[in-house]
Write a protein that holds these residues in place. Structure first.
Motif, PDB file in Angstrom:
ATOM      1  N   THR A  15       0.836  -1.196   0.000  1.00  0.00           N
ATOM      2  CA  THR A  15       0.000   0.000   0.000  1.00  0.00           C
ATOM      3  C   THR A  15       0.877   1.255   0.000  1.00  0.00           C
ATOM      4  OG1 THR A  15      -0.091   0.175   2.400  1.00  0.00           O
ATOM      5  CG2 THR A  15      -1.800  -1.197   1.319  1.00  0.00           C
ATOM      6  N   LEU A  16       0.281   2.358  -0.383  1.00  0.00           N
ATOM      7  CA  LEU A  16       0.968   3.637  -0.351  1.00  0.00           C
ATOM      8  C   LEU A  16       1.344   3.985   1.095  1.00  0.00           C
ATOM      9  CD1 LEU A  16       1.725   5.608  -2.612  1.00  0.00           C
ATOM     10  CD2 LEU A  16      -0.270   6.950  -2.006  1.00  0.00           C
ATOM     11  N   THR A  17       0.486   3.644   2.032  1.00  0.00           N
ATOM     12  CA  THR A  17       0.756   3.891   3.449  1.00  0.00           C
ATOM     13  C   THR A  17       1.994   3.126   3.900  1.00  0.00           C
ATOM     14  OG1 THR A  17      -1.595   4.218   3.875  1.00  0.00           O
ATOM     15  CG2 THR A  17      -0.209   3.735   5.773  1.00  0.00           C
ATOM     16  N   GLU A  18       2.084   1.864   3.539  1.00  0.00           N
ATOM     17  CA  GLU A  18       3.236   1.052   3.919  1.00  0.00           C
ATOM     18  C   GLU A  18       4.517   1.613   3.298  1.00  0.00           C
ATOM     19  OE1 GLU A  18       4.878  -3.549   3.613  1.00  0.00           O
ATOM     20  OE2 GLU A  18       2.848  -3.085   2.941  1.00  0.00           O
ATOM     21  N   LEU A  19       4.463   1.993   2.030  1.00  0.00           N
ATOM     22  CA  LEU A  19       5.627   2.561   1.363  1.00  0.00           C
ATOM     23  C   LEU A  19       6.043   3.861   2.028  1.00  0.00           C
ATOM     24  CD1 LEU A  19       7.711   2.400  -0.912  1.00  0.00           C
ATOM     25  CD2 LEU A  19       6.053   3.619  -2.367  1.00  0.00           C
ATOM     26  N   SER A  20       5.072   4.684   2.386  1.00  0.00           N
ATOM     27  CA  SER A  20       5.345   5.951   3.060  1.00  0.00           C
ATOM     28  C   SER A  20       6.106   5.718   4.360  1.00  0.00           C
ATOM     29  CB  SER A  20       4.026   6.684   3.337  1.00  0.00           C
ATOM     30  OG  SER A  20       4.232   7.809   4.138  1.00  0.00           O
ATOM     31  N   GLN A  21       5.683   4.747   5.111  1.00  0.00           N
ATOM     32  CA  GLN A  21       6.342   4.437   6.388  1.00  0.00           C
ATOM     33  C   GLN A  21       7.752   3.893   6.177  1.00  0.00           C
ATOM     34  OE1 GLN A  21       3.441   1.768   8.029  1.00  0.00           O
ATOM     35  NE2 GLN A  21       2.189   3.414   8.865  1.00  0.00           N
ATOM     36  N   ARG A  22       7.926   3.094   5.149  1.00  0.00           N
ATOM     37  CA  ARG A  22       9.234   2.483   4.885  1.00  0.00           C
ATOM     38  C   ARG A  22      10.273   3.500   4.406  1.00  0.00           C
ATOM     39  NH1 ARG A  22       8.973  -3.304   1.905  1.00  0.00           N
ATOM     40  NH2 ARG A  22       7.698  -4.403   3.411  1.00  0.00           N
TER      41      ARG A  22
END
Length: 75
Positions: A15-22
């Motif tokens: 997800t975009l959220t997961e990528l943002s956090q990474r």
């Protein structure tokens, strides 16, 4: 230039959220990049995206020839 971030994310089932956090990039900035509203990208950002998505810059960016008006070239 066409950004294919959504396609790469789908293929990685991320997800975009997961990528943002990474990568430590805001959702707003990633969303602008994903939708093509971003006017530029830093090499450090591109490097972080490629690292986390295990891809090459060419997997995220697609050159599209355009005319002077910005419309895709029909030739």
């Amino acid at each position: 230039m066409t950004v294919t971030l959504d396609k790469v994310l789908r293929n990685r089932e991320m997800t975009l959220t997961e990528l943002s956090q990474r990568v430590g990039i805001t959702m707003a900035n990633l969303s602008n990049l994903k939708t093509g509203r971003a006017r530029a990208i830093r090499f450090s950002t591109l490097q972080a995206l490629c690292r986390e998505l295990n891809c090459q810059p060419g997997d995220l960016l697609l050159y599209t020839r355009t005319t002077a008006s910005g419309d895709p070239d029909a030739s």
